[in-house]
Motif scaffolding. Sequence first.
Motif, PDB file in Angstrom:
ATOM      1  N   ASP A   9       2.219   4.356   5.479  1.00  0.00           N
ATOM      2  CA  ASP A   9       1.281   5.328   4.947  1.00  0.00           C
ATOM      3  C   ASP A   9       0.445   4.774   3.801  1.00  0.00           C
ATOM      4  OD1 ASP A   9       2.197   7.210   6.733  1.00  0.00           O
ATOM      5  OD2 ASP A   9       3.573   8.130   5.303  1.00  0.00           O
ATOM      6  N   VAL A  10       0.691   3.542   3.404  1.00  0.00           N
ATOM      7  CA  VAL A  10       0.005   2.943   2.257  1.00  0.00           C
ATOM      8  C   VAL A  10      -1.003   1.909   2.738  1.00  0.00           C
ATOM      9  CG1 VAL A  10       0.308   1.590   0.169  1.00  0.00           C
ATOM     10  CG2 VAL A  10       1.968   3.358   0.748  1.00  0.00           C
ATOM     11  N   ASP A  11      -2.271   2.147   2.393  1.00  0.00           N
ATOM     12  CA  ASP A  11      -3.343   1.188   2.681  1.00  0.00           C
ATOM     13  C   ASP A  11      -3.334   0.148   1.557  1.00  0.00           C
ATOM     14  OD1 ASP A  11      -5.748  -0.200   2.867  1.00  0.00           O
ATOM     15  OD2 ASP A  11      -6.978   1.589   3.114  1.00  0.00           O
ATOM     16  N   PRO A  12      -3.092  -1.120   1.868  1.00  0.00           N
ATOM     17  CA  PRO A  12      -3.014  -2.146   0.820  1.00  0.00           C
ATOM     18  C   PRO A  12      -4.258  -2.210  -0.068  1.00  0.00           C
ATOM     19  CG  PRO A  12      -2.256  -3.032   2.908  1.00  0.00           C
ATOM     20  CD  PRO A  12      -2.832  -1.673   3.196  1.00  0.00           C
ATOM     21  N   ALA A  13      -5.434  -2.003   0.493  1.00  0.00           N
ATOM     22  CA  ALA A  13      -6.663  -2.038  -0.316  1.00  0.00           C
ATOM     23  C   ALA A  13      -6.687  -0.889  -1.321  1.00  0.00           C
ATOM     24  CB  ALA A  13      -7.892  -1.988   0.585  1.00  0.00           C
ATOM     25  N   ARG A  14      -6.211   0.283  -0.896  1.00  0.00           N
ATOM     26  CA  ARG A  14      -6.169   1.437  -1.806  1.00  0.00           C
ATOM     27  C   ARG A  14      -5.092   1.238  -2.873  1.00  0.00           C
ATOM     28  NH1 ARG A  14      -9.992   4.571  -2.647  1.00  0.00           N
ATOM     29  NH2 ARG A  14      -8.744   6.454  -2.731  1.00  0.00           N
ATOM     30  N   ALA A  15      -3.968   0.635  -2.476  1.00  0.00           N
ATOM     31  CA  ALA A  15      -2.911   0.346  -3.448  1.00  0.00           C
ATOM     32  C   ALA A  15      -3.415  -0.651  -4.488  1.00  0.00           C
ATOM     33  CB  ALA A  15      -1.667  -0.188  -2.738  1.00  0.00           C
ATOM     34  N   ASP A  16      -4.182  -1.638  -4.053  1.00  0.00           N
ATOM     35  CA  ASP A  16      -4.768  -2.612  -4.982  1.00  0.00           C
ATOM     36  C   ASP A  16      -5.746  -1.938  -5.942  1.00  0.00           C
ATOM     37  OD1 ASP A  16      -3.289  -4.648  -3.848  1.00  0.00           O
ATOM     38  OD2 ASP A  16      -4.958  -5.459  -2.671  1.00  0.00           O
ATOM     39  N   LEU A  17      -6.548  -1.010  -5.416  1.00  0.00           N
ATOM     40  CA  LEU A  17      -7.488  -0.280  -6.276  1.00  0.00           C
ATOM     41  C   LEU A  17      -6.729   0.539  -7.308  1.00  0.00           C
ATOM     42  CD1 LEU A  17     -10.241   0.767  -7.187  1.00  0.00           C
ATOM     43  CD2 LEU A  17     -10.127   2.435  -5.308  1.00  0.00           C
ATOM     44  N   LEU A  18      -5.687   1.233  -6.874  1.00  0.00           N
ATOM     45  CA  LEU A  18      -4.902   2.035  -7.812  1.00  0.00           C
ATOM     46  C   LEU A  18      -4.253   1.144  -8.866  1.00  0.00           C
ATOM     47  CD1 LEU A  18      -3.924   4.803  -8.690  1.00  0.00           C
ATOM     48  CD2 LEU A  18      -2.005   4.543  -7.104  1.00  0.00           C
TER      49      LEU A  18
ATOM     50  N   ASN B 130     -12.066   8.466  -7.921  1.00  0.00           N
ATOM     51  CA  ASN B 130     -11.943   7.283  -7.070  1.00  0.00           C
ATOM     52  C   ASN B 130     -11.440   7.621  -5.672  1.00  0.00           C
ATOM     53  OD1 ASN B 130     -12.487   4.673  -8.738  1.00  0.00           O
ATOM     54  ND2 ASN B 130     -11.461   6.085 -10.125  1.00  0.00           N
ATOM     55  N   GLY B 131     -11.469   8.906  -5.332  1.00  0.00           N
ATOM     56  CA  GLY B 131     -11.166   9.352  -3.980  1.00  0.00           C
ATOM     57  C   GLY B 131      -9.706   9.407  -3.592  1.00  0.00           C
ATOM     58  N   PHE B 132      -8.793   9.414  -4.557  1.00  0.00           N
ATOM     59  CA  PHE B 132      -7.373   9.481  -4.237  1.00  0.00           C
ATOM     60  C   PHE B 132      -6.930  10.927  -4.040  1.00  0.00           C
ATOM     61  CE2 PHE B 132      -7.528   5.287  -6.109  1.00  0.00           C
ATOM     62  CZ  PHE B 132      -6.660   4.571  -5.295  1.00  0.00           C
ATOM     63  N   SER B 133      -6.241  11.179  -2.942  1.00  0.00           N
ATOM     64  CA  SER B 133      -5.617  12.479  -2.716  1.00  0.00           C
ATOM     65  C   SER B 133      -4.219  12.452  -3.329  1.00  0.00           C
ATOM     66  CB  SER B 133      -5.507  12.769  -1.217  1.00  0.00           C
ATOM     67  OG  SER B 133      -4.568  11.889  -0.615  1.00  0.00           O
ATOM     68  N   LYS B 134      -3.615  13.621  -3.485  1.00  0.00           N
ATOM     69  CA  LYS B 134      -2.251  13.682  -3.998  1.00  0.00           C
ATOM     70  C   LYS B 134      -1.293  12.922  -3.082  1.00  0.00           C
ATOM     71  CE  LYS B 134      -2.826  18.196  -6.107  1.00  0.00           C
ATOM     72  NZ  LYS B 134      -2.373  19.588  -6.113  1.00  0.00           N
ATOM     73  N   LYS B 135      -1.474  13.095  -1.775  1.00  0.00           N
ATOM     74  CA  LYS B 135      -0.592  12.441  -0.809  1.00  0.00           C
ATOM     75  C   LYS B 135      -0.715  10.917  -0.891  1.00  0.00           C
ATOM     76  CE  LYS B 135       0.433  12.054   4.090  1.00  0.00           C
ATOM     77  NZ  LYS B 135       0.076  12.451   5.440  1.00  0.00           N
ATOM     78  N   GLU B 136      -1.941  10.430  -0.936  1.00  0.00           N
ATOM     79  CA  GLU B 136      -2.152   8.985  -1.006  1.00  0.00           C
ATOM     80  C   GLU B 136      -1.545   8.418  -2.291  1.00  0.00           C
ATOM     81  OE1 GLU B 136      -5.796   5.866  -0.299  1.00  0.00           O
ATOM     82  OE2 GLU B 136      -6.274   7.716  -1.379  1.00  0.00           O
ATOM     83  N   PHE B 137      -1.793   9.085  -3.408  1.00  0.00           N
ATOM     84  CA  PHE B 137      -1.238   8.666  -4.692  1.00  0.00           C
ATOM     85  C   PHE B 137       0.285   8.630  -4.628  1.00  0.00           C
ATOM     86  CE2 PHE B 137       0.395   9.829  -8.909  1.00  0.00           C
ATOM     87  CZ  PHE B 137      -0.082   8.773  -9.651  1.00  0.00           C
ATOM     88  N   ARG B 138       0.880   9.699  -4.115  1.00  0.00           N
ATOM     89  CA  ARG B 138       2.336   9.800  -4.011  1.00  0.00           C
ATOM     90  C   ARG B 138       2.899   8.649  -3.168  1.00  0.00           C
ATOM     91  NH1 ARG B 138       3.227  14.180  -0.558  1.00  0.00           N
ATOM     92  NH2 ARG B 138       3.208  12.604   1.062  1.00  0.00           N
ATOM     93  N   ASN B 139       2.274   8.373  -2.039  1.00  0.00           N
ATOM     94  CA  ASN B 139       2.774   7.315  -1.163  1.00  0.00           C
ATOM     95  C   ASN B 139       2.715   5.940  -1.828  1.00  0.00           C
ATOM     96  OD1 ASN B 139       3.239   9.250   0.764  1.00  0.00           O
ATOM     97  ND2 ASN B 139       1.468   8.722   2.014  1.00  0.00           N
ATOM     98  N   ILE B 140       1.639   5.681  -2.531  1.00  0.00           N
ATOM     99  CA  ILE B 140       1.510   4.391  -3.224  1.00  0.00           C
ATOM    100  C   ILE B 140       2.537   4.283  -4.346  1.00  0.00           C
ATOM    101  CG2 ILE B 140       0.016   2.966  -4.675  1.00  0.00           C
ATOM    102  CD1 ILE B 140      -2.362   4.100  -2.978  1.00  0.00           C
ATOM    103  N   ILE B 141       2.690   5.338  -5.130  1.00  0.00           N
ATOM    104  CA  ILE B 141       3.650   5.318  -6.235  1.00  0.00           C
ATOM    105  C   ILE B 141       5.063   5.120  -5.711  1.00  0.00           C
ATOM    106  CG2 ILE B 141       4.713   6.742  -8.056  1.00  0.00           C
ATOM    107  CD1 ILE B 141       1.983   5.511  -8.803  1.00  0.00           C
ATOM    108  N   ARG B 142       5.388   5.765  -4.610  1.00  0.00           N
ATOM    109  CA  ARG B 142       6.727   5.581  -4.025  1.00  0.00           C
ATOM    110  C   ARG B 142       6.930   4.145  -3.548  1.00  0.00           C
ATOM    111  NH1 ARG B 142       8.244  11.195  -1.234  1.00  0.00           N
ATOM    112  NH2 ARG B 142       8.959  12.151  -3.171  1.00  0.00           N
ATOM    113  N   ALA B 143       5.908   3.568  -2.953  1.00  0.00           N
ATOM    114  CA  ALA B 143       6.006   2.169  -2.514  1.00  0.00           C
ATOM    115  C   ALA B 143       6.201   1.266  -3.725  1.00  0.00           C
ATOM    116  CB  ALA B 143       4.763   1.769  -1.724  1.00  0.00           C
ATOM    117  N   TRP B 144       5.478   1.534  -4.801  1.00  0.00           N
ATOM    118  CA  TRP B 144       5.644   0.749  -6.026  1.00  0.00           C
ATOM    119  C   TRP B 144       7.047   0.920  -6.586  1.00  0.00           C
ATOM    120  CZ3 TRP B 144       0.669   1.969  -9.320  1.00  0.00           C
ATOM    121  CH2 TRP B 144      -0.447   1.379  -8.714  1.00  0.00           C
TER     122      TRP B 144
END
Length: 90
Positions: free
Chosen positions: A20-29, A52-66
């Motif tokens: 669920d994590v787009d590496p390019a979006r994770a890099d931007l975050l 910067n176009g982040f949704s709650k879901k996208e943010f949550r998924n990236i933070i969990r991956a981190w």
Amino acid sequence: MRKFLFALPLLLSPPAFAADVDPARADLLLQLFRDNGCQMTDLEAGEILPDNGFSKKEFRNIIRAWDDKDMLAVKGALRMELTAAACAGE
């Protein structure tokens, strides 16, 4: 001012999958965190992330991956902070 609670859904939602994590979006975050002193409060997230176009879901998924990669030193409803290694890009 837009209120956008990003951290609270981390505590209330089911686990994210790595797919669920787009590496390019994770890099931007990651860059947004670094540009903000390697930390972000809930109020700062409410301003920075929607712009910067982040949704709650996208943010949550990236933070969990981190979190799975031990990239977060502080993870709470009001503030998150990268580890020294994540901040430095190690």
